[in-house]
Design a protein around this motif. Sequence first.
Motif, PDB file in Angstrom:
ATOM      1  N   TRP A 134     -11.580  -4.784   3.042  1.00 23.77           N
ATOM      2  CA  TRP A 134     -10.699  -3.737   3.573  1.00 23.77           C
ATOM      3  C   TRP A 134      -9.819  -3.170   2.461  1.00 23.77           C
ATOM      4  O   TRP A 134      -9.484  -1.979   2.461  1.00 23.77           O
ATOM      5  N   HIS A 135      -9.449  -4.020   1.504  1.00 20.17           N
ATOM      6  CA  HIS A 135      -8.716  -3.537   0.325  1.00 20.17           C
ATOM      7  C   HIS A 135      -9.564  -2.546  -0.460  1.00 20.17           C
ATOM      8  O   HIS A 135      -9.081  -1.477  -0.863  1.00 20.17           O
ATOM      9  N   ARG A 136     -10.831  -2.878  -0.675  1.00 19.53           N
ATOM     10  CA  ARG A 136     -11.714  -1.962  -1.404  1.00 19.53           C
ATOM     11  C   ARG A 136     -11.881  -0.646  -0.656  1.00 19.53           C
ATOM     12  O   ARG A 136     -12.091   0.402  -1.278  1.00 19.53           O
ATOM     13  N   ALA A 137     -11.751  -0.690   0.668  1.00 18.55           N
ATOM     14  CA  ALA A 137     -11.849   0.527   1.477  1.00 18.55           C
ATOM     15  C   ALA A 137     -10.536   1.307   1.518  1.00 18.55           C
ATOM     16  O   ALA A 137     -10.483   2.392   2.112  1.00 18.55           O
ATOM     17  N   GLY A 138      -9.478   0.767   0.902  1.00 22.50           N
ATOM     18  CA  GLY A 138      -8.221   1.495   0.781  1.00 22.50           C
ATOM     19  C   GLY A 138      -7.191   1.228   1.846  1.00 22.50           C
ATOM     20  O   GLY A 138      -6.138   1.883   1.867  1.00 22.50           O
ATOM     21  N   ARG A 139      -7.429   0.253   2.718  1.00 21.96           N
ATOM     22  CA  ARG A 139      -6.508  -0.024   3.814  1.00 21.96           C
ATOM     23  C   ARG A 139      -5.504  -1.137   3.504  1.00 21.96           C
ATOM     24  O   ARG A 139      -4.427  -1.190   4.083  1.00 21.96           O
ATOM     25  N   VAL A 140      -5.843  -2.040   2.618  1.00 25.63           N
ATOM     26  CA  VAL A 140      -5.016  -3.213   2.342  1.00 25.63           C
ATOM     27  C   VAL A 140      -4.486  -3.126   0.912  1.00 25.63           C
ATOM     28  O   VAL A 140      -5.234  -2.777  -0.011  1.00 25.63           O
ATOM     29  N   HIS A 141      -3.203  -3.460   0.745  1.00 25.73           N
ATOM     30  CA  HIS A 141      -2.553  -3.291  -0.560  1.00 25.73           C
ATOM     31  C   HIS A 141      -1.715  -4.510  -0.914  1.00 25.73           C
ATOM     32  O   HIS A 141      -1.209  -5.212  -0.026  1.00 25.73           O
ATOM     33  N   SER A 142      -1.583  -4.734  -2.206  1.00 22.61           N
ATOM     34  CA  SER A 142      -0.757  -5.844  -2.693  1.00 22.61           C
ATOM     35  C   SER A 142       0.390  -5.308  -3.541  1.00 22.61           C
ATOM     36  O   SER A 142       0.224  -4.355  -4.317  1.00 22.61           O
ATOM     37  N   LEU A 155       2.838 -10.072  -2.376  1.00 23.00           N
ATOM     38  CA  LEU A 155       2.524 -10.020  -0.956  1.00 23.00           C
ATOM     39  C   LEU A 155       1.387  -9.039  -0.761  1.00 23.00           C
ATOM     40  O   LEU A 155       1.049  -8.256  -1.654  1.00 23.00           O
ATOM     41  N   TYR A 156       0.775  -9.085   0.432  1.00 21.52           N
ATOM     42  CA  TYR A 156      -0.225  -8.082   0.764  1.00 21.52           C
ATOM     43  C   TYR A 156      -0.091  -7.700   2.228  1.00 21.52           C
ATOM     44  O   TYR A 156       0.501  -8.438   3.041  1.00 21.52           O
ATOM     45  N   GLY A 157      -0.601  -6.522   2.567  1.00 23.05           N
ATOM     46  CA  GLY A 157      -0.525  -6.053   3.940  1.00 23.05           C
ATOM     47  C   GLY A 157      -1.424  -4.859   4.157  1.00 23.05           C
ATOM     48  O   GLY A 157      -2.059  -4.343   3.233  1.00 23.05           O
ATOM     49  N   VAL A 158      -1.457  -4.407   5.396  1.00 29.58           N
ATOM     50  CA  VAL A 158      -2.328  -3.329   5.850  1.00 29.58           C
ATOM     51  C   VAL A 158      -1.511  -2.055   6.016  1.00 29.58           C
ATOM     52  O   VAL A 158      -0.390  -2.093   6.538  1.00 29.58           O
ATOM     53  N   SER A 159      -2.069  -0.937   5.609  1.00 31.13           N
ATOM     54  CA  SER A 159      -1.404   0.351   5.762  1.00 31.13           C
ATOM     55  C   SER A 159      -2.280   1.294   6.571  1.00 31.13           C
ATOM     56  O   SER A 159      -3.426   1.556   6.215  1.00 31.13           O
ATOM     57  N   ILE A 160      -1.724   1.799   7.677  1.00 33.59           N
ATOM     58  CA  ILE A 160      -2.372   2.846   8.471  1.00 33.59           C
ATOM     59  C   ILE A 160      -1.313   3.883   8.790  1.00 33.59           C
ATOM     60  O   ILE A 160      -0.248   3.548   9.328  1.00 33.59           O
ATOM     61  N   GLY A 161      -1.577   5.141   8.478  1.00 32.07           N
ATOM     62  CA  GLY A 161      -0.584   6.181   8.714  1.00 32.07           C
ATOM     63  C   GLY A 161       0.714   5.843   8.018  1.00 32.07           C
ATOM     64  O   GLY A 161       0.737   5.484   6.852  1.00 32.07           O
ATOM     65  N   ARG A 162       1.821   5.930   8.776  1.00 36.67           N
ATOM     66  CA  ARG A 162       3.115   5.555   8.223  1.00 36.67           C
ATOM     67  C   ARG A 162       3.569   4.216   8.807  1.00 36.67           C
ATOM     68  O   ARG A 162       4.689   4.054   9.269  1.00 36.67           O
ATOM     69  N   MET A 163       2.652   3.255   8.742  1.00 41.28           N
ATOM     70  CA  MET A 163       2.937   1.901   9.202  1.00 41.28           C
ATOM     71  C   MET A 163       2.427   0.920   8.162  1.00 41.28           C
ATOM     72  O   MET A 163       1.327   1.089   7.623  1.00 41.28           O
ATOM     73  N   PHE A 164       3.235  -0.099   7.881  1.00 39.52           N
ATOM     74  CA  PHE A 164       2.795  -1.172   6.995  1.00 39.52           C
ATOM     75  C   PHE A 164       2.892  -2.480   7.758  1.00 39.52           C
ATOM     76  O   PHE A 164       3.947  -2.837   8.290  1.00 39.52           O
TER      77      PHE A 164
END
Length: 252
Positions: A134-142, A155-164
């Motif tokens: 999912w990180h490679r697909a651009g949704r998960v960031h560190s 840390l790492y987490g998921v980003s969709i729209g304006r939500m983390f």
Amino acid sequence: MTALTWLHDDSTPLPDTRRALGVDTDAPGLLAAGGTLSLPRLEEAYRKGVFPWFSDGQPVLWWSTDPRMVLPVEDFKLSRSLRKTVQRFMRTPGCELRVDSAFPRVIAACAGTPREGQAGTWIVPEIVAAYTAWHRAGRVHSFETWIDGQLVGGLYGVSIGRMFYGESMFSHRTDASKIALAGLVAFCRVHGIGLIDCQQNTGHLASLGAHEIPRAQFEAHLAQVLPAQGPSAWAYDPAYWAQLGLRGEPSA
């Protein structure tokens, strides 16, 4: 008592979150079991405020907790001691906050860091594989704390729209994960992300300004922010520290 939904395959949609087990059960918030951690399933889940959490040997377990622990970025508590730590970090050569430069190492380090009050890790190999994809697909960031070329926290987490959606953090040096979280908060303020999901209540998160809200309120927030345009670039500009009132001024 509501019967737990079993997902035989990924074509079965997740049930209404109101079907999650209640506080009078052994697993409050448990919504469904089974299925896989495919990227479409993960996307569906997070858009509904649902997250996977399970141990080795268990099927995938899907959760929708009520209440939900969240950190409004405007409520982030930058204590005096943490302010001094971040200021020192900002001023010291070789100290840098990076985004997405070493995601596999971050999630691996988080997998070795049990959640507060737990003996083992929930970041099992299936989670690592799925979130790395999912990180490679651009949704998960560190967000990563680096000192003298060494990754010392993050840390790492998921980003969709304006939500983390925050997932996990780790520290190999004192306050290294808090520095990464402070950087995430500053980044979110710059990019109009008002809320960081923390999933479950811990004393550590509460000390930093997180608190619980009803699930219905959390889902109403998702409905507002998920359709919005999220950050176009994931990189950390040191100017973002100004969002926390930090400009490299001398410590008091």
